[in-house]
Design a protein around this motif. Sequence first.
Motif, PDB file in Angstrom:
ATOM      1  N   LEU A  30      23.001  29.923  50.772  1.00  0.00           N
ATOM      2  CA  LEU A  30      21.789  29.187  52.152  1.00  0.00           C
ATOM      3  C   LEU A  30      22.681  30.091  53.807  1.00  0.00           C
ATOM      4  CD1 LEU A  30      19.359  29.128  54.302  1.00  0.00           C
ATOM      5  CD2 LEU A  30      20.011  26.738  53.707  1.00  0.00           C
ATOM      6  N   LEU A  31      24.346  28.821  53.532  1.00  0.00           N
ATOM      7  CA  LEU A  31      25.288  29.638  54.568  1.00  0.00           C
ATOM      8  C   LEU A  31      25.521  30.408  54.800  1.00  0.00           C
ATOM      9  CD1 LEU A  31      26.748  25.603  54.787  1.00  0.00           C
ATOM     10  CD2 LEU A  31      25.180  26.682  56.313  1.00  0.00           C
ATOM     11  N   ALA A  32      25.890  30.625  53.910  1.00  0.00           N
ATOM     12  CA  ALA A  32      26.398  31.906  53.463  1.00  0.00           C
ATOM     13  C   ALA A  32      25.525  33.593  53.675  1.00  0.00           C
ATOM     14  CB  ALA A  32      26.214  32.369  52.356  1.00  0.00           C
ATOM     15  N   PHE A  33      24.106  32.435  53.582  1.00  0.00           N
ATOM     16  CA  PHE A  33      22.934  33.896  54.175  1.00  0.00           C
ATOM     17  C   PHE A  33      23.304  34.259  55.670  1.00  0.00           C
ATOM     18  CE2 PHE A  33      18.887  35.029  54.804  1.00  0.00           C
ATOM     19  CZ  PHE A  33      18.431  35.891  54.379  1.00  0.00           C
ATOM     20  N   THR A  34      23.330  33.587  56.525  1.00  0.00           N
ATOM     21  CA  THR A  34      23.400  32.548  57.402  1.00  0.00           C
ATOM     22  C   THR A  34      24.097  33.707  58.106  1.00  0.00           C
ATOM     23  OG1 THR A  34      24.255  31.169  57.696  1.00  0.00           O
ATOM     24  CG2 THR A  34      21.243  30.928  57.706  1.00  0.00           C
ATOM     25  N   ARG A  35      24.613  33.759  57.490  1.00  0.00           N
ATOM     26  CA  ARG A  35      25.932  34.708  58.492  1.00  0.00           C
ATOM     27  C   ARG A  35      26.229  36.134  58.518  1.00  0.00           C
ATOM     28  NH1 ARG A  35      29.085  30.269  56.115  1.00  0.00           N
ATOM     29  NH2 ARG A  35      29.525  31.392  54.222  1.00  0.00           N
ATOM     30  N   THR A  36      24.961  36.465  57.467  1.00  0.00           N
ATOM     31  CA  THR A  36      25.000  38.110  57.399  1.00  0.00           C
ATOM     32  C   THR A  36      24.406  38.851  58.087  1.00  0.00           C
ATOM     33  OG1 THR A  36      22.818  37.398  56.165  1.00  0.00           O
ATOM     34  CG2 THR A  36      25.257  38.090  54.717  1.00  0.00           C
ATOM     35  N   GLN A  37      24.324  39.601  58.390  1.00  0.00           N
ATOM     36  CA  GLN A  37      23.441  40.807  59.910  1.00  0.00           C
ATOM     37  C   GLN A  37      21.836  41.202  59.247  1.00  0.00           C
ATOM     38  OE1 GLN A  37      24.380  42.076  62.101  1.00  0.00           O
ATOM     39  NE2 GLN A  37      26.394  40.949  62.485  1.00  0.00           N
ATOM     40  N   GLU A  38      21.901  40.536  57.748  1.00  0.00           N
ATOM     41  CA  GLU A  38      20.208  40.742  57.181  1.00  0.00           C
ATOM     42  C   GLU A  38      19.519  39.601  58.258  1.00  0.00           C
ATOM     43  OE1 GLU A  38      17.638  40.839  54.038  1.00  0.00           O
ATOM     44  OE2 GLU A  38      19.691  40.862  52.599  1.00  0.00           O
ATOM     45  N   PHE A  39      20.301  38.603  57.861  1.00  0.00           N
ATOM     46  CA  PHE A  39      19.534  37.320  58.039  1.00  0.00           C
ATOM     47  C   PHE A  39      19.749  37.508  59.926  1.00  0.00           C
ATOM     48  CE2 PHE A  39      20.181  32.812  60.931  1.00  0.00           C
ATOM     49  CZ  PHE A  39      19.349  32.513  60.059  1.00  0.00           C
ATOM     50  N   ALA A  40      20.529  38.038  60.716  1.00  0.00           N
ATOM     51  CA  ALA A  40      20.264  38.224  62.384  1.00  0.00           C
ATOM     52  C   ALA A  40      19.114  38.791  62.542  1.00  0.00           C
ATOM     53  CB  ALA A  40      21.434  38.783  62.294  1.00  0.00           C
ATOM     54  N   ARG A  41      18.629  39.772  62.078  1.00  0.00           N
ATOM     55  CA  ARG A  41      18.461  41.187  61.815  1.00  0.00           C
ATOM     56  C   ARG A  41      16.958  40.495  62.341  1.00  0.00           C
ATOM     57  NH1 ARG A  41      21.842  45.024  59.845  1.00  0.00           N
ATOM     58  NH2 ARG A  41      20.471  44.359  57.457  1.00  0.00           N
ATOM     59  N   ARG A  42      16.620  39.636  60.608  1.00  0.00           N
ATOM     60  CA  ARG A  42      15.196  38.946  60.868  1.00  0.00           C
ATOM     61  C   ARG A  42      15.058  38.375  61.769  1.00  0.00           C
ATOM     62  NH1 ARG A  42      14.841  37.428  54.079  1.00  0.00           N
ATOM     63  NH2 ARG A  42      15.287  39.431  53.357  1.00  0.00           N
ATOM     64  N   VAL A  43      16.023  36.821  61.806  1.00  0.00           N
ATOM     65  CA  VAL A  43      15.351  35.950  63.489  1.00  0.00           C
ATOM     66  C   VAL A  43      15.724  36.747  64.120  1.00  0.00           C
ATOM     67  CG1 VAL A  43      16.825  34.518  64.518  1.00  0.00           C
ATOM     68  CG2 VAL A  43      17.025  34.915  61.845  1.00  0.00           C
ATOM     69  N   GLY A  53      25.231  29.611  67.259  1.00  0.00           N
ATOM     70  CA  GLY A  53      26.217  28.540  66.351  1.00  0.00           C
ATOM     71  C   GLY A  53      25.462  28.061  65.087  1.00  0.00           C
ATOM     72  N   ILE A  54      24.999  28.899  64.581  1.00  0.00           N
ATOM     73  CA  ILE A  54      24.380  28.381  63.681  1.00  0.00           C
ATOM     74  C   ILE A  54      25.615  28.267  62.563  1.00  0.00           C
ATOM     75  CG2 ILE A  54      24.330  30.871  61.846  1.00  0.00           C
ATOM     76  CD1 ILE A  54      21.344  29.534  60.889  1.00  0.00           C
TER      77      ILE A  54
END
Length: 61
Positions: A30-43, A53-54
Amino acid sequence: MARRVAGSRPTSASARRNRGSVFEAPIQALLAFTRTQEFARRVETLGGYDVSGIGSIRWNG
């Protein structure tokens, strides 16, 4: 067994047990996913969230 009062910090034994869980594979994934560009785009599409600061340590008692 120690009881936890609403709004209180966990006991030291409880805190140690909870801290250890952050190193388990599901949480690390989960933490690894929150560091991806995909996560940033979704958010970003949701609007109104700041995830800059995640993953940073907020309290280390």
